[in-house]
Scaffold this motif. Structure first.
Motif, PDB file in Angstrom:
ATOM      1  N   ILE A 188      38.385  27.217  45.882  1.00 35.36           N
ATOM      2  CA  ILE A 188      38.887  28.130  46.912  1.00 35.36           C
ATOM      3  C   ILE A 188      38.752  29.574  46.424  1.00 35.36           C
ATOM      4  CG2 ILE A 188      41.006  28.934  48.048  1.00 35.36           C
ATOM      5  CD1 ILE A 188      41.832  25.994  48.336  1.00 35.36           C
ATOM      6  N   ALA A 189      39.131  29.819  45.172  1.00 33.23           N
ATOM      7  CA  ALA A 189      38.988  31.160  44.600  1.00 33.23           C
ATOM      8  C   ALA A 189      37.527  31.593  44.583  1.00 33.23           C
ATOM      9  CB  ALA A 189      39.571  31.191  43.188  1.00 33.23           C
ATOM     10  N   ASP A 190      36.631  30.668  44.255  1.00 34.35           N
ATOM     11  CA  ASP A 190      35.204  30.973  44.243  1.00 34.35           C
ATOM     12  C   ASP A 190      34.716  31.360  45.634  1.00 34.35           C
ATOM     13  OD1 ASP A 190      32.388  30.649  42.921  1.00 34.35           O
ATOM     14  OD2 ASP A 190      32.288  29.451  44.748  1.00 34.35           O
ATOM     15  N   ALA A 191      35.176  30.635  46.659  1.00 34.97           N
ATOM     16  CA  ALA A 191      34.767  30.946  48.032  1.00 34.97           C
ATOM     17  C   ALA A 191      35.251  32.331  48.442  1.00 34.97           C
ATOM     18  CB  ALA A 191      35.318  29.887  48.992  1.00 34.97           C
ATOM     19  N   ILE A 192      36.480  32.653  48.096  1.00 44.69           N
ATOM     20  CA  ILE A 192      37.002  33.987  48.419  1.00 44.69           C
ATOM     21  C   ILE A 192      36.183  35.057  47.713  1.00 44.69           C
ATOM     22  CG2 ILE A 192      39.003  35.512  48.259  1.00 44.69           C
ATOM     23  CD1 ILE A 192      40.784  33.025  48.479  1.00 44.69           C
ATOM     24  N   GLU A 193      35.821  34.798  46.470  1.00 47.35           N
ATOM     25  CA  GLU A 193      35.005  35.749  45.729  1.00 47.35           C
ATOM     26  C   GLU A 193      33.680  35.997  46.430  1.00 47.35           C
ATOM     27  OE1 GLU A 193      34.586  35.858  41.231  1.00 47.35           O
ATOM     28  OE2 GLU A 193      32.668  34.966  41.818  1.00 47.35           O
ATOM     29  N   GLN A 194      33.062  34.946  46.962  1.00 48.70           N
ATOM     30  CA  GLN A 194      31.786  35.113  47.671  1.00 48.70           C
ATOM     31  C   GLN A 194      31.959  35.962  48.928  1.00 48.70           C
ATOM     32  OE1 GLN A 194      29.206  34.138  45.838  1.00 48.70           O
ATOM     33  NE2 GLN A 194      30.875  33.452  44.498  1.00 48.70           N
ATOM     34  N   ILE A 195      33.070  35.778  49.621  1.00 49.51           N
ATOM     35  CA  ILE A 195      33.346  36.582  50.821  1.00 49.51           C
ATOM     36  C   ILE A 195      33.525  38.046  50.439  1.00 49.51           C
ATOM     37  CG2 ILE A 195      34.996  36.982  52.692  1.00 49.51           C
ATOM     38  CD1 ILE A 195      35.537  33.921  52.642  1.00 49.51           C
ATOM     39  N   LEU A 196      34.242  38.286  49.357  1.00 47.36           N
ATOM     40  CA  LEU A 196      34.432  39.658  48.883  1.00 47.36           C
ATOM     41  C   LEU A 196      33.099  40.290  48.500  1.00 47.36           C
ATOM     42  CD1 LEU A 196      37.623  39.060  46.698  1.00 47.36           C
ATOM     43  CD2 LEU A 196      37.528  40.392  48.824  1.00 47.36           C
ATOM     44  N   LEU A 197      32.260  39.551  47.800  1.00 46.56           N
ATOM     45  CA  LEU A 197      30.953  40.067  47.395  1.00 46.56           C
ATOM     46  C   LEU A 197      30.078  40.390  48.599  1.00 46.56           C
ATOM     47  CD1 LEU A 197      30.080  37.829  44.312  1.00 46.56           C
ATOM     48  CD2 LEU A 197      30.380  40.308  44.328  1.00 46.56           C
ATOM     49  N   ALA A 198      30.223  39.601  49.664  1.00 47.66           N
ATOM     50  CA  ALA A 198      29.424  39.837  50.868  1.00 47.66           C
ATOM     51  C   ALA A 198      29.783  41.159  51.536  1.00 47.66           C
ATOM     52  CB  ALA A 198      29.622  38.691  51.860  1.00 47.66           C
ATOM     53  N   HIS A 199      30.938  41.713  51.205  1.00 51.77           N
ATOM     54  CA  HIS A 199      31.369  42.988  51.778  1.00 51.77           C
ATOM     55  C   HIS A 199      31.138  44.164  50.829  1.00 51.77           C
ATOM     56  CE1 HIS A 199      33.485  40.237  54.494  1.00 51.77           C
ATOM     57  NE2 HIS A 199      33.602  41.250  55.325  1.00 51.77           N
ATOM     58  N   GLN A 200      30.543  43.887  49.674  1.00 50.07           N
ATOM     59  CA  GLN A 200      30.310  44.941  48.691  1.00 50.07           C
ATOM     60  C   GLN A 200      28.835  45.324  48.662  1.00 50.07           C
ATOM     61  OE1 GLN A 200      31.798  43.600  44.928  1.00 50.07           O
ATOM     62  NE2 GLN A 200      33.943  43.578  45.595  1.00 50.07           N
ATOM     63  N   PRO A 201      28.543  46.515  48.124  1.00 49.54           N
ATOM     64  CA  PRO A 201      27.124  46.905  47.987  1.00 49.54           C
ATOM     65  C   PRO A 201      26.355  45.891  47.153  1.00 49.54           C
ATOM     66  CG  PRO A 201      28.589  48.755  47.559  1.00 49.54           C
ATOM     67  CD  PRO A 201      29.461  47.542  47.656  1.00 49.54           C
ATOM     68  N   GLU A 202      25.091  45.752  47.424  1.00 48.75           N
ATOM     69  CA  GLU A 202      24.251  44.797  46.698  1.00 48.75           C
ATOM     70  C   GLU A 202      24.335  45.043  45.192  1.00 48.75           C
ATOM     71  OE1 GLU A 202      22.328  41.406  47.341  1.00 48.75           O
ATOM     72  OE2 GLU A 202      22.772  42.798  48.973  1.00 48.75           O
ATOM     73  N   GLY A 203      24.593  43.970  44.442  1.00 55.11           N
ATOM     74  CA  GLY A 203      24.646  44.083  42.993  1.00 55.11           C
ATOM     75  C   GLY A 203      26.012  44.372  42.425  1.00 55.11           C
ATOM     76  N   ALA A 204      26.997  44.647  43.282  1.00 60.95           N
ATOM     77  CA  ALA A 204      28.351  44.919  42.784  1.00 60.95           C
ATOM     78  C   ALA A 204      28.954  43.649  42.212  1.00 60.95           C
ATOM     79  CB  ALA A 204      29.227  45.455  43.912  1.00 60.95           C
ATOM     80  N   GLU A 205      29.729  43.787  41.169  1.00 60.54           N
ATOM     81  CA  GLU A 205      30.345  42.645  40.509  1.00 60.54           C
ATOM     82  C   GLU A 205      31.839  42.610  40.804  1.00 60.54           C
ATOM     83  OE1 GLU A 205      29.237  40.035  38.715  1.00 60.54           O
ATOM     84  OE2 GLU A 205      27.221  40.665  39.267  1.00 60.54           O
ATOM     85  N   PRO A 206      32.408  41.425  41.053  1.00 61.32           N
ATOM     86  CA  PRO A 206      33.853  41.314  41.276  1.00 61.32           C
ATOM     87  C   PRO A 206      34.617  41.457  39.971  1.00 61.32           C
ATOM     88  CG  PRO A 206      32.883  39.151  41.173  1.00 61.32           C
ATOM     89  CD  PRO A 206      31.736  40.119  41.099  1.00 61.32           C
ATOM     90  N   ASP A 207      35.906  41.666  40.097  1.00 59.72           N
ATOM     91  CA  ASP A 207      36.775  41.741  38.916  1.00 59.72           C
ATOM     92  C   ASP A 207      36.882  40.351  38.292  1.00 59.72           C
ATOM     93  OD1 ASP A 207      38.706  42.255  37.027  1.00 59.72           O
ATOM     94  OD2 ASP A 207      40.360  42.190  38.462  1.00 59.72           O
ATOM     95  N   ARG A 208      36.524  40.242  37.035  1.00 59.52           N
ATOM     96  CA  ARG A 208      36.624  38.962  36.337  1.00 59.52           C
ATOM     97  C   ARG A 208      37.575  39.071  35.149  1.00 59.52           C
ATOM     98  NH1 ARG A 208      32.764  35.533  38.189  1.00 59.52           N
ATOM     99  NH2 ARG A 208      30.982  36.428  39.283  1.00 59.52           N
ATOM    100  N   SER A 209      38.523  39.995  35.233  1.00 59.10           N
ATOM    101  CA  SER A 209      39.461  40.182  34.123  1.00 59.10           C
ATOM    102  C   SER A 209      40.249  38.911  33.891  1.00 59.10           C
ATOM    103  CB  SER A 209      40.415  41.339  34.415  1.00 59.10           C
ATOM    104  OG  SER A 209      41.088  41.122  35.633  1.00 59.10           O
ATOM    105  N   PRO A 210      40.438  38.508  32.633  1.00 58.72           N
ATOM    106  CA  PRO A 210      41.125  37.252  32.337  1.00 58.72           C
ATOM    107  C   PRO A 210      42.619  37.357  32.529  1.00 58.72           C
ATOM    108  CG  PRO A 210      40.627  38.405  30.310  1.00 58.72           C
ATOM    109  CD  PRO A 210      40.001  39.210  31.424  1.00 58.72           C
TER     110      PRO A 210
END
Length: 260
Positions: free
Chosen positions: A88-110
């Motif tokens: 579920i978290a992975d799916a949300i991440e993909q949705i967020l990436l789809a709204h960001q400029p091409e090549g932008a990386e999501p926050d992956r802070s541990p």
């Protein structure tokens, strides 16, 4: 044998594990967000929810150093539950990436849980023993109530067709998870006065939703204000569900969390 060790009936953990929901990527239709994006407020809530879903592993690490881990049925459920939440978290991440400029990386802070806190929790929980299982099952049920309500409110506020389809799938997955958590919590709380007392203390100390400690106070405030500020009746309904758990009446967990 202590009655509190007997699993609640009515849930097939083996079938749950066999049919666990994995990756949602093939069903996301991310291109649709290019023409019909969600709102900025929705994106902020989705980022919050992604972190909440990802926080499962930190929570699970604390749970599985306790007597809860000695119940094989519960361990099998929790492992599958964490797997489903990961995707579920992975799916949300993909949705967020789809709204960001091409090549932008999501926050992956541990997520960082101080080692000494985990050790203290392990020592305390293993001294308590079996009643801690009721605590963890009640926490799971309460967290499902608030997160499911949040997902429903999100698509009420932003009825984007693709987001609605994805969140509806999430809710189906979460409803099945809730069946186990709630049945286990009620079963164990009904049979142990110690479990009721301990659960009451521990629920009052949790920052809701579980994983909120990984977020800023401002983001948690936004989560509650955006989704629930004008829904006092819904907050009361959610607190009523907590009240219905044996020995947990009057805690007002969600009213306090939402600062209403």
């Amino acid at each position: 044998m202590d009655d509190a060790r007997i699993p609640a009936p009515g849930f097939d953990v083996r079938e749950f594990a066999r049919t666990a929901a994995g990756s949602h990527r093939d069903a996301l239709d991310l291109e649709s967000y290019r023409s019909t994006p969600v709102t900025d407020d929705t994106l902020r809530i989705l980022r919050y929810m992604q972190i909440i879903e990802r926080a499962t592993m930190t929570h699970l690490r604390s749970v599985l150093v306790t007597a809860t881990h000695k119940d094989a049925r519960i361990t099998a459920f929790l492992t599958t539950w964490a797997y489903e939440k990961y995707w579920i978290a992975d799916a949300i991440e993909q949705i967020l990436l789809a709204h960001q400029p091409e090549g932008a990386e999501p926050d992956r802070s541990p997520f960082i849980t101080p080692v000494e806190r985990t050790i203290r929790e392990s020592i305390f929980a293993n001294i308590v023993g079996v009643p801690m299982i009721a605590v963890h099952m009640a926490q799971g049920a309460v967290d499902e109530w608030i997160t499911q309500a949040a997902y429903r409110r999100l698509i009420d506020l932003d009825p984007n067709p693709q987001l609605t389809a994805t969140v509806t799938r999430f809710l189906e997955i979460k409803e099945r998870q809730l069946v186990f958590f709630e049945a286990q919590a009620r079963f164990r709380l009904e049979r142990s006065a110690q479990a009721r007392k301990l659960t009451r203390r521990r629920l009052a100390r949790v920052s809701w939703p579980i994983g909120a400690k990984a977020q800023s106070r401002a983001d948690t405030d936004f989560y509650f204000s955006h989704l629930f500020a004008d829904r006092a009746a819904l907050i009361s309904e959610l607190d009523g569900r907590v009240d219905s758990l044996p020995g947990q009446g009057g805690l007002g967990l969600f009213r306090k969390a939402a600062r209403l």
